[in-house]
Design a protein around this motif. Structure first.
Motif, PDB file in Angstrom:
ATOM      1  N   TRP A  18       0.907  -1.272   0.119  1.00  0.00           N
ATOM      2  CA  TRP A  18      -0.043  -0.133  -0.001  1.00  0.00           C
ATOM      3  C   TRP A  18       0.926   1.226   0.022  1.00  0.00           C
ATOM      4  O   TRP A  18       1.949   1.176   0.338  1.00  0.00           O
ATOM      5  N   SER A  42       4.513   4.707   2.524  1.00  0.00           N
ATOM      6  CA  SER A  42       4.115   3.538   1.612  1.00  0.00           C
ATOM      7  C   SER A  42       4.979   2.359   2.546  1.00  0.00           C
ATOM      8  O   SER A  42       5.668   2.649   3.296  1.00  0.00           O
ATOM      9  N   VAL A  73      -6.860   1.694  -6.774  1.00  0.00           N
ATOM     10  CA  VAL A  73      -6.469   3.070  -6.392  1.00  0.00           C
ATOM     11  C   VAL A  73      -7.589   3.996  -6.375  1.00  0.00           C
ATOM     12  O   VAL A  73      -8.420   3.890  -6.839  1.00  0.00           O
ATOM     13  N   HIS A  74      -7.559   4.928  -5.401  1.00  0.00           N
ATOM     14  CA  HIS A  74      -8.541   5.998  -5.024  1.00  0.00           C
ATOM     15  C   HIS A  74      -7.831   7.404  -5.209  1.00  0.00           C
ATOM     16  O   HIS A  74      -6.584   7.370  -4.720  1.00  0.00           O
ATOM     17  N   VAL A  87      -8.792   8.535 -11.692  1.00  0.00           N
ATOM     18  CA  VAL A  87      -7.677   7.887 -11.924  1.00  0.00           C
ATOM     19  C   VAL A  87      -7.805   7.557 -13.542  1.00  0.00           C
ATOM     20  O   VAL A  87      -9.006   6.866 -13.944  1.00  0.00           O
ATOM     21  N   TRP A  90      -2.977   2.968 -14.043  1.00  0.00           N
ATOM     22  CA  TRP A  90      -1.949   2.693 -13.393  1.00  0.00           C
ATOM     23  C   TRP A  90      -1.120   1.534 -13.829  1.00  0.00           C
ATOM     24  O   TRP A  90      -1.575   0.678 -14.591  1.00  0.00           O
ATOM     25  N   VAL A  99       0.925   5.965 -11.142  1.00  0.00           N
ATOM     26  CA  VAL A  99      -0.562   6.415 -11.168  1.00  0.00           C
ATOM     27  C   VAL A  99      -0.858   7.492 -11.752  1.00  0.00           C
ATOM     28  O   VAL A  99      -0.199   8.381 -11.809  1.00  0.00           O
ATOM     29  N   VAL A 117      -4.173  10.742  -3.126  1.00  0.00           N
ATOM     30  CA  VAL A 117      -4.164   9.436  -3.920  1.00  0.00           C
ATOM     31  C   VAL A 117      -3.517   8.131  -2.955  1.00  0.00           C
ATOM     32  O   VAL A 117      -2.804   8.525  -2.194  1.00  0.00           O
ATOM     33  N   ALA A 119      -3.011   3.746  -2.891  1.00  0.00           N
ATOM     34  CA  ALA A 119      -3.112   2.468  -3.635  1.00  0.00           C
ATOM     35  C   ALA A 119      -2.925   1.563  -2.443  1.00  0.00           C
ATOM     36  O   ALA A 119      -2.473   1.427  -1.633  1.00  0.00           O
TER      37      ALA A 119
END
Length: 344
Positions: A18, A42, A73-74, A87, A90, A99, A117, A119
């Motif tokens: 993530w 991350s 992904v957001h 998005v 990616w 992304v 953003v 993921a």
């Protein structure tokens, strides 16, 4: 560019990988530039996210050491005028996860914007508890599921309302409650202006059923790809801990208790205005951290971050404000889902 998705690989455990970041660079940037260090992290790369922008409203975010093969992904726009980010796609490269994000002003024209953003990717854990729960779906414009995860061990499903409807019925089977519980986030995916939201929600003891509704730049129903995630007593990124500082709230006047969660047991607060919502996650605010917003309700209204969130001396994480806009671009009363997580 279209949608770019890597080939699925073998499963591992929940919280495989993530990353999250906040783009604090508004104007186009030719080369990759570090993003806000206080609002990014991350799992494997620390605070290493970078962004570049080849043109107005176009962004490429790089998460070094992050790999998302079957995840989602957001993105949520952060801006002071009506608009949104989505998005575009990616892909994984030798240098990490790339992304691609497009941002639009109200009406559908490309426009520079700040944004948050994230993921995430998960796969089944050895044990399957009823709580906490993390689930997500990535579906294309006709409802075909491209990525699918449910920590309860069941398979999520999607059905399309028909060509041009922009409507998708999503079923997330799991043990649960008949009352609203947990938190949803939804993001449109594609190269044409689009935004998606949760239009209806039917919780039950057997799972969560929601209607995802998507609209184009003119606020008309529109078929597009999208990502959806659901979390119950887990952070946005789906990791099972740490982080231990996270929370979510459904900003509806009743503030249903199982949709108002704080990992420290504190009481989150919402101050309601005319389309503006001051949301505070008590005692859990600590950088590096992240926030996402998704609209709930009928019609094409949408919600965004009207400013960047901040942490107080007392450890509260506050967003002033979440803002929601109608099809005319005017502030409107709506019911956003708001979710916050620290990396800690």
């Amino acid at each position: 560019m279209g949608i770019i998705v890597s080939v699925p690989q073998a499963n591992a455990v929940i919280g495989d990988d993530w990353a999250f970041a906040y783009n604090n660079h508004l104007s186009p940037i030719a080369g990759f530039t570090p993003m806000d260090p206080a609002r990014q992290w991350s799992k494997n790369g620390g605070a290493s996210a970078e962004v570049r922008s080849p043109g107005v409203g176009q962004y490429e975010v790089l998460f070094p050491k992050t790999v998302i093969k079957r995840g989602i992904v957001h993105v949520t726009a952060e801006r002071q005028t009506p608009g949104w980010c989505q998005v575009e796609g990616w892909k994984n490269g030798n240098d990490g996860l790339h992304v691609f994000i497009l941002c639009f002003k109200h009406g559908g024209g490309l426009d520079d914007s700040r944004f948050a953003v994230m993921a995430t990717e998960s796969s089944p854990a050895p044990t399957i508890p009823a709580i906490p729960v993390h689930a997500y779906v990535f579906a294309n414009s006709i409802g075909t599921v491209l990525a699918n995860f449910n920590s309860s061990g069941f398979t999520n499903s999607v059905s399309h309302g028909g060509p041009g409807s922009g409507i998708y019925k999503v079923s997330l089977p799991m043990r649960g409650f008949n009352d609203p519980n947990g938190n949803f986030q939804v993001t449109a995916v594609g190269s044409k202006p689009a935004r998606c939201k949760i239009a209806e929600w039917v919780p039950s003891a057997n799972g969560q059923t929601v209607i995802v509704a998507c609209f184009d730049g003119a606020s008309m129903p529109f078929d597009t790809a999208w990502t959806l995630s659901y979390n119950r007593e887990l952070p946005l990124i789906g990791e099972s801990g740490p982080p231990k500082r996270y929370g979510y709230v459904w900003a509806t006047p009743a503030l249903p208790p199982m949709t108002n969660f704080n990992s420290a047991g504190a009481a989150n607060t919402v101050s309601f205005g005319g389309g503006q919502y001051l949301v505070t996650f008590k005692t859990i605010g600590l950088h590096e951290d992240h926030m996402q917003v998704t609209a709930f309700g009928k019609g094409p209204a949408y919600c965004l971050l009207g400013n960047v969130w901040f942490n107080s001396f007392f450890g509260d994480a506050t967003i002033r404000n979440v803002e929601c806009y109608d099809e005319l671009g005017a502030l409107t009363k709506h019911e956003p889902f708001v979710a916050y997580t620290s990396r800690h």
